[in-house]
Design a protein around this motif. Structure first.
Motif, mmCIF file in Angstrom:
data_model
loop_
_atom_site.group_PDB
_atom_site.id
_atom_site.type_symbol
_atom_site.label_atom_id
_atom_site.label_comp_id
_atom_site.label_asym_id
_atom_site.label_seq_id
_atom_site.Cartn_x
_atom_site.Cartn_y
_atom_site.Cartn_z
ATOM 1 N N PHE A 365 -35.422 -3.173 -19.111
ATOM 2 C CA PHE A 365 -34.022 -2.761 -19.238
ATOM 3 C C PHE A 365 -33.530 -3.247 -20.589
ATOM 4 O O PHE A 365 -33.526 -4.452 -20.865
ATOM 5 C CB PHE A 365 -33.180 -3.361 -18.110
ATOM 6 C CG PHE A 365 -31.707 -3.112 -18.219
ATOM 7 C CD1 PHE A 365 -31.209 -1.839 -18.421
ATOM 8 C CD2 PHE A 365 -30.810 -4.172 -18.124
ATOM 9 C CE1 PHE A 365 -29.840 -1.605 -18.526
ATOM 10 C CE2 PHE A 365 -29.435 -3.960 -18.213
ATOM 11 C CZ PHE A 365 -28.954 -2.673 -18.414
ATOM 12 N N GLN A 366 -33.130 -2.308 -21.477
ATOM 13 C CA GLN A 366 -32.663 -2.652 -22.826
ATOM 14 C C GLN A 366 -31.497 -1.726 -23.178
ATOM 15 O O GLN A 366 -31.657 -0.719 -23.852
ATOM 16 C CB GLN A 366 -33.801 -2.523 -23.850
ATOM 17 C CG GLN A 366 -33.474 -3.142 -25.206
ATOM 18 C CD GLN A 366 -34.691 -3.197 -26.103
ATOM 19 O OE1 GLN A 366 -35.699 -2.526 -25.869
ATOM 20 N NE2 GLN A 366 -34.619 -4.012 -27.150
ATOM 21 N N PRO A 367 -30.297 -2.106 -22.715
ATOM 22 C CA PRO A 367 -29.136 -1.237 -22.953
ATOM 23 C C PRO A 367 -28.676 -1.312 -24.400
ATOM 24 O O PRO A 367 -28.855 -2.325 -25.073
ATOM 25 C CB PRO A 367 -28.083 -1.812 -22.005
ATOM 26 C CG PRO A 367 -28.440 -3.268 -21.903
ATOM 27 C CD PRO A 367 -29.944 -3.329 -21.971
ATOM 28 N N SER A 368 -28.049 -0.235 -24.867
ATOM 29 C CA SER A 368 -27.571 -0.198 -26.251
ATOM 30 C C SER A 368 -26.086 -0.470 -26.360
ATOM 31 O O SER A 368 -25.597 -0.750 -27.460
ATOM 32 C CB SER A 368 -27.876 1.172 -26.865
ATOM 33 O OG SER A 368 -27.248 2.204 -26.107
ATOM 34 N N ALA A 369 -25.349 -0.382 -25.268
ATOM 35 C CA ALA A 369 -23.905 -0.570 -25.319
ATOM 36 C C ALA A 369 -23.420 -1.227 -24.036
ATOM 37 O O ALA A 369 -24.105 -1.207 -23.007
ATOM 38 C CB ALA A 369 -23.198 0.782 -25.523
ATOM 39 N N VAL A 370 -22.219 -1.801 -24.100
ATOM 40 C CA VAL A 370 -21.623 -2.465 -22.950
ATOM 41 C C VAL A 370 -21.358 -1.443 -21.843
ATOM 42 O O VAL A 370 -20.912 -0.325 -22.103
ATOM 43 C CB VAL A 370 -20.311 -3.166 -23.354
ATOM 44 C CG1 VAL A 370 -19.582 -3.706 -22.134
ATOM 45 C CG2 VAL A 370 -20.597 -4.279 -24.351
ATOM 46 N N GLY A 371 -21.630 -1.831 -20.595
ATOM 47 C CA GLY A 371 -21.371 -0.937 -19.471
ATOM 48 C C GLY A 371 -22.299 -1.201 -18.308
ATOM 49 O O GLY A 371 -23.106 -2.146 -18.319
ATOM 50 N N SER A 372 -22.192 -0.360 -17.282
ATOM 51 C CA SER A 372 -23.035 -0.436 -16.094
ATOM 52 C C SER A 372 -24.091 0.656 -16.160
ATOM 53 O O SER A 372 -23.788 1.795 -16.552
ATOM 54 C CB SER A 372 -22.205 -0.284 -14.817
ATOM 55 O OG SER A 372 -21.252 -1.320 -14.711
ATOM 56 N N TYR A 373 -25.305 0.324 -15.739
ATOM 57 C CA TYR A 373 -26.418 1.258 -15.824
ATOM 58 C C TYR A 373 -27.122 1.351 -14.471
ATOM 59 O O TYR A 373 -27.175 0.374 -13.714
ATOM 60 C CB TYR A 373 -27.425 0.800 -16.882
ATOM 61 C CG TYR A 373 -26.899 0.839 -18.304
ATOM 62 C CD1 TYR A 373 -27.232 1.875 -19.158
ATOM 63 C CD2 TYR A 373 -26.075 -0.179 -18.785
ATOM 64 C CE1 TYR A 373 -26.755 1.902 -20.479
ATOM 65 C CE2 TYR A 373 -25.588 -0.172 -20.084
ATOM 66 C CZ TYR A 373 -25.936 0.886 -20.934
ATOM 67 O OH TYR A 373 -25.467 0.911 -22.213
ATOM 68 N N SER A 374 -27.678 2.529 -14.210
ATOM 69 C CA SER A 374 -28.482 2.730 -13.004
ATOM 70 C C SER A 374 -29.595 3.716 -13.299
ATOM 71 O O SER A 374 -29.464 4.582 -14.187
ATOM 72 C CB SER A 374 -27.625 3.245 -11.838
ATOM 73 O OG SER A 374 -27.074 4.506 -12.142
#
Length: 609
Positions: A365-374
């Motif tokens: 898991f490597q998100p690029s921006a603030v927020g919730s992911y699924s």
């Protein structure tokens, strides 16, 4: 009630006379309206109540000289205005009650008058009827009410009638009688089964064990005269534990049955239980077995869903998923896919897994921006029962990472190889990668095979930023096969309140009770998990005092939960865990003969409230 009946066939001249009489007393004309016991018509100086002979309303309304009344009797009572008035039901029926037991009913007494209702007493006769709450001398305000509790305790079989008298200053009935009625029934056992059908599933050459609980809800001992299996496939079903006889009133026991198919297909048999229950002397439990070929793969995942917690933008977080083949044939993974923004399959699992084997897949898991992911991790395989399996992926991205963060030195623990009845231990390091103290509030073993694993030495409850603590976990299976559970940690990590570490093992060999101390042996409790009651069984080869001792999963001695002298043989002890908190506990037996103390094997029990 005390009143004076007037035939509904009242001559006109008599009704006229009543009206004239009312005028003589200065009441003026009374507009008559039929009413039930709670209704009335008012005059200037009085209150008229109208009843039928059975306390029901009289149909029809009329004024003036005309009258409309149904057949039956009309009851009229003149009650001066400005007094207390009592209103309540006239009969309480308790139904059938076992001799020696009690039944309680509620009685609401209202004051429908304009003055306080002063109750001086509420005697009930005979003595089998008792006012147990809110009776006796008291005052009910105008418009108020009180709810009394009346109890029926039959001392012999048969119909019993009685009376509850409410003595008061009520203008309509200062001595109000409530009829009481109940039927006492003879003492008798009553057999109740937890189920009337047991489904079994097993592979050819394997087995499946299920049980049915027998409860005696009566108040006399339940004597079991027969526990037998019959039917076309009776030879495939074996009773491995018979319920003890007799079963005391309010107690229970169980019958355990093992299904061991020798060929694929559906198999049926019948468990017949005969007893001295007068209503159900013969009880039937249908046994239905489904056997599949011994060469079937089975895919098992270590966790679902997968939570990656909270990380900062572009910061990589990984999770490892353990994929097991709990079947008896080779498991082939046909495809492995990850969907969802920010998620990826960093390292796929092996494509072929042998029976009893495991493999791992590493997800990122490597998100690029603030927020919730699924997202979703999907697998396809040759498991006929799970051709396609999907696991939900969740993650959070925050601009700043603050607070405690829990992590482990291992993504899972595989205790393989391990022998049945022999404990094997493994260590794992719990780390705090955050910038605040990590406080651990609970550590548990959870999952389908939790009883085969234990926390030998727990982590410390507080871990400083950058610090770590070592946890020692144990595996001691008592049956062969694949074992799956989780080491669950609850902490103040805001991103992962519950952290799970997968525990797996493949146990080999046959559990040999003879290897335990010769004189005392403790069997697994039933049911397990339980809430709040369970039954322990142990067997002794010699007579002596037997103690059952309980320990927390941290090894803390809770104390003796049962102690009594026992002759040699098999014994059962019923235990109520209401006073304990939910969790996993260890139980052992101690056989005391003078200065000699022998210890049994240790079992793990799970209290799930």
């Amino acid at each position: 009630m005390k009143s004076h009946p007037i035939s509904t066939l009242i001559p006109a001249f008599l009704l006229l006379a009543l009206a004239l009489c009312a005028d003589v007393h200065g009441q003026g004309r009374i507009n008559w309206q039929a009413a039930d016991a709670s209704g009335a018509e008012r005059s200037q100086e009085g209150l008229i109540r109208v009843y039928s002979n059975v306390g029901q309303s009289v149909n029809g309304v009329t004024t003036g000289t005309g009258r409309i009344l149904n057949s039956g009797y009309l009851y009229v009572r003149l009650v001066p205005t400005g007094v207390a008035t009592i209103s309540t039901q006239s009969l309480i029926d308790f139904g059938s009650v076992l001799v020696g037991q009690t039944e309680t009913r509620s009685l609401t007494v209202q004051n429908t008058g304009a003055q306080p209702l002063n109750i001086s007493g509420t005697p009930a006769t005979p003595s089998q009827f008792t006012v147990i709450a809110n009776g006796g001398a008291q005052t009910i305000a105008p418009g108020g009410s009180v709810t009394m509790q009346i109890q029926f305790a039959p001392s012999a079989a048969g119909l019993l009638t009685g009376t509850l008298t409410i003595n008061s200053n009520a203008g309509n009935d200062p001595s109000f009688d409530v009829a009481l009625r109940g039927t006492g029934t003879s003492s008798a056992p009553n057999l109740q089964l937890s189920t009337t059908s047991l489904p079994f599933n097993a592979t050819v050459g394997g087995s499946d064990t299920r049980s049915v609980t027998l409860s005696n809800t009566g108040n006399a001992p339940l004597t079991l005269s027969g526990q037998a299996i019959s039917g076309p496939n009776a030879s495939l079903f074996t009773i491995t534990h018979n319920a003890a006889s007799p079963i005391a009133g309010g107690s229970n026991d169980f019958i355990e049955i093992r299904y061991s198919p020798t060929s694929a297909g559906n198999h049926a048999a019948t468990l017949t239980i005969t007893s001295n229950d007068p209503n159900t002397p013969t009880a039937i439990v249908n046994l239905n077995g489904n056997a599949t070929s011994g060469s079937t793969p089975r895919l098992t995942m270590s966790t679902s869903p997968i939570d990656f917690g909270t990380t900062t933008p572009s910061t990589l977080v990984t999770r490892v998923v353990v994929i097991s083949n709990t079947g008896t044939a080779q498991l082939t993974l046909n495809s492995q896919n990850v969907s969802g923004t920010g998620f990826s399959l960093q390292s796929p699992a092996g494509g072929v897994i042998s029976p009893g084997g495991t493999t791992t897949a590493t997800l990122a898991f490597q998100p690029s921006a603030v927020g919730s992911y699924s997202g979703t991790f999907s697998l396809t395989s040759n498991d006929p029962a799970n051709l396609s399996v999907s696991v939900t992926l969740n993650g959070q991205c925050s601009a700043v990472s603050t607070g405690p963060r829990i992590a482990a030195s291992r993504s899972y623990i595989d205790f393989t190889p391990v022998k049945t009845g022999v404990q094997k231990v493994e260590d794992v390091v719990i780390r705090n990668t955050g910038n605040q103290d990590l406080v651990i509030s609970q550590q548990l073993i959870t999952g389908i095979d939790a009883a085969d694993f234990s926390i030998v030495s727990p982590a410390t409850t507080t871990i400083a930023p950058g610090g770590s603590a070592t946890v020692r976990l144990g595996c001691r299976p008592f049956t062969a096969g694949n074992k799956r559970a989780n080491y669950s940690v609850e902490s103040n990590d805001p991103t992962q309140r519950t952290f799970d570490l997968a525990l797996i093992a493949t146990a080999t060999g046959v559990y040999d009770p003879a290897a335990l101390p010769r004189s005392i042996r403790l069997h697994q409790n039933y049911p397990n998990p339980f809430n709040p009651g369970t039954t322990f069984r142990y067997e002794t080869d010699v007579a002596g005092v037997v103690e059952l001792r309980a320990y927390t999963m941290y090894g803390e001695d809770i104390g003796v939960i049962n102690s009594e002298f026992r002759e040699a043989g098999v014994h059962s002890v019923q235990y109520d865990g209401s006073m304990l908190a939910s969790g996993v506990y260890s139980i052992e037996c101690r056989l005391i003969r003078g200065s000699v103390v022998e210890r049994s094997n240790v079992i793990q029990i799970t209290l799930a409230k």
